[in-house]
Design a protein around this motif. Structure first.
Motif, short mmCIF file in Angstrom:
data_model
loop_
_atom_site.label_atom_id
_atom_site.label_comp_id
_atom_site.label_asym_id
_atom_site.label_seq_id
_atom_site.Cartn_x
_atom_site.Cartn_y
_atom_site.Cartn_z
N PRO A 284 0.83 -1.22 0.00
CA PRO A 284 0.00 0.00 0.00
C PRO A 284 0.86 1.26 0.00
O PRO A 284 2.00 1.26 0.47
CB PRO A 284 -0.80 -0.12 1.30
N PRO A 285 0.33 2.36 -0.54
CA PRO A 285 1.08 3.62 -0.54
C PRO A 285 1.25 4.15 0.88
O PRO A 285 0.51 3.78 1.79
CB PRO A 285 0.19 4.55 -1.38
N GLY A 286 2.23 5.03 1.01
CA GLY A 286 2.51 5.58 2.34
C GLY A 286 3.20 4.57 3.21
O GLY A 286 4.01 3.75 2.76
N CYS A 287 2.86 4.57 4.48
CA CYS A 287 3.41 3.58 5.42
C CYS A 287 2.74 2.23 5.17
O CYS A 287 1.50 2.14 5.18
CB CYS A 287 3.16 4.02 6.86
N PRO A 288 3.50 1.17 4.93
CA PRO A 288 2.87 -0.13 4.62
C PRO A 288 2.03 -0.69 5.76
O PRO A 288 1.18 -1.55 5.53
CB PRO A 288 4.07 -1.03 4.30
N PHE A 289 2.24 -0.20 6.98
CA PHE A 289 1.46 -0.68 8.13
C PHE A 289 0.15 0.08 8.29
O PHE A 289 -0.69 -0.30 9.11
CB PHE A 289 2.31 -0.57 9.40
N ASN A 290 -0.08 1.13 7.50
CA ASN A 290 -1.22 2.00 7.76
C ASN A 290 -2.59 1.30 7.73
O ASN A 290 -3.47 1.68 8.50
CB ASN A 290 -1.20 3.22 6.81
N PRO A 291 -2.83 0.26 6.89
CA PRO A 291 -4.16 -0.37 6.92
C PRO A 291 -4.46 -1.09 8.24
O PRO A 291 -5.63 -1.35 8.55
CB PRO A 291 -4.10 -1.39 5.77
N ARG A 292 -3.43 -1.41 9.02
CA ARG A 292 -3.62 -2.15 10.27
C ARG A 292 -3.31 -1.30 11.51
O ARG A 292 -3.47 -1.77 12.64
CB ARG A 292 -2.70 -3.38 10.29
N CYS A 293 -2.86 -0.08 11.29
CA CYS A 293 -2.33 0.74 12.39
C CYS A 293 -3.44 1.48 13.13
O CYS A 293 -4.22 2.22 12.50
CB CYS A 293 -1.31 1.74 11.84
N PRO A 294 -3.52 1.34 14.45
CA PRO A 294 -4.55 2.05 15.22
C PRO A 294 -4.28 3.55 15.32
O PRO A 294 -5.18 4.31 15.71
CB PRO A 294 -4.46 1.38 16.60
N ARG A 295 -3.08 3.99 14.97
CA ARG A 295 -2.73 5.41 15.06
C ARG A 295 -2.68 6.10 13.70
O ARG A 295 -2.28 7.25 13.60
CB ARG A 295 -1.36 5.58 15.72
N ALA A 296 -3.05 5.40 12.64
CA ALA A 296 -2.91 5.96 11.28
C ALA A 296 -3.76 7.21 11.07
O ALA A 296 -4.88 7.31 11.58
CB ALA A 296 -3.28 4.89 10.25
#
Length: 328
Positions: A284-296
């Motif tokens: 995914p674009p941006g941070c790759p963890f963003n779809p799962r990140c509670p702080r995104a």
């Protein structure tokens, strides 16, 4: 400060498949010195083992392609060496304990033969001397009745004994750096502790550097000096082991620590990380963890985080790294 044994810098590896290009490593950097243990953490598919295999020089043909980066061992870039020169480094300079000992050991040869072979080929030992040294190595890794068991086949060893035999093979040429890829996988807790204690004892005796690849945070806490956390082919956080457990600097590390069972939370539901790691053919674009990140937040979706220096050799690839650490 002395030069590290191993320095991996901005390493990129991709797999070119029929389904597309999988960007398996996306700028991995870490180092390890003599006598030091670096733990590399992350979920399956994060790139931990691929990094190790690239360092060993056993992942240098299609569909794998090394597109960028350096791997320096004692200051010399291994990627610039010929196949024969890389072979000289393997075993004597850098050795590896593979994830599944039953698969890594050849089932049609005895354990003793597999240890002796490299001693005869690489050290020019006679058959008798190689056999004697192989017995010593099996004894060193605490295999009972080493002299009698040396003629056994891998299937005649228990899981823990096979792992000890793998360690003996890895140590046969006195490597300066040992890569242990999930060395306690599929072993019960008691045997896991024995294997880790054994590795720590041998490392101390030889002042050997070690890279421990694992997803087990409990193992890491006891043996590592520093930790590199990987996600989607990137190092998202690097820290001293005590600092990382005290106050993680990346939401992914924070989520991993929160998923650990704790005695003080008895009876409560165990926290999990929602979703799945991304497909490496479609990160995914941006941070790759963003779809799962509670702080995104919005910036996480549009912009890849830079490496933030948090001081004392600690880094994090998160837009709000300082805030995450402060909350820890």
């Amino acid at each position: 400060m002395t030069q590290p044994l191993l320095e991996v810098e901005d390493l990129h590896v991709e797999f070119r498949t029929r389904d597309g290009v999988a960007k398996v490593l996306n700028g991995v950097s870490y180092h390890v010195s003599a006598g030091e243990t670096l733990a590399v953490l992350g979920e399956s598919g994060s790139g931990k083992s691929v990094t190790a295999q690239t360092i060993m020089g056993i992942l240098d043909m299609p569909p794998a392609f090394i597109t960028k980066g350096t791997i320096k061992f004692r200051g010399e870039d291994l990627l610039e060496k010929s196949a024969d020169e890389r072979r000289e480094v393997r075993g004597e300079g850098i050795a590896m304990i593979f994830q599944d000992a039953l698969s890594a050991l050849n089932p049609v040869f005895t354990v003793g033969f597999q240890i002796e072979e490299q001693l005869k080929v690489r050290r020019g030992m006679s058959k008798a001397d190689a056999r004697k040294r192989a017995v010593e190595l099996l004894d060193q890794v605490k295999i009972p009745n080493a002299k009698g068991r040396i003629s056994d086949y891998p299937h005649q060893f228990s899981g823990g004994m096979r792992q000890r035999a793998m360690i003996a093979m890895s140590l046969a040429l006195d490597p300066e750096l040992l890569i242990a890829d999930e060395p306690t996988t599929a072993l019960d807790v008691t045997v896991q502790a024995q294997i880790m204690d054994l590795l720590a004892e041998i490392q101390k005796e030889r002042d050997m550097g070690m890279i421990l690849i694992t997803h087990d945070l409990g193992v890491v806490a006891d043996v590592a000096d520093r930790i590199s956390v990987m996600y989607a082919g990137r190092i998202v956080e690097h820290a001293d082991v005590y600092e990382l457990f005290r106050a993680p600097g990346h939401p992914y590390t924070e989520s991993l620590l929160e998923s650990l069972p704790r005695l003080d939370l008895k009876g409560q539901e165990l926290k999990t990380i929602k979703g799945l790691p991304p497909s490496l053919t479609n990160i995914p674009p941006g941070c790759p963890f963003n779809p799962r990140c509670p702080r995104a937040f919005d910036r996480c979706v549009s912009e890849v985080p830079a490496v933030h220096n948090l001081g004392m050799g600690r880094t994090s690839r998160c837009h709000i790294a300082e805030e995450v650490v402060a909350r820890g």
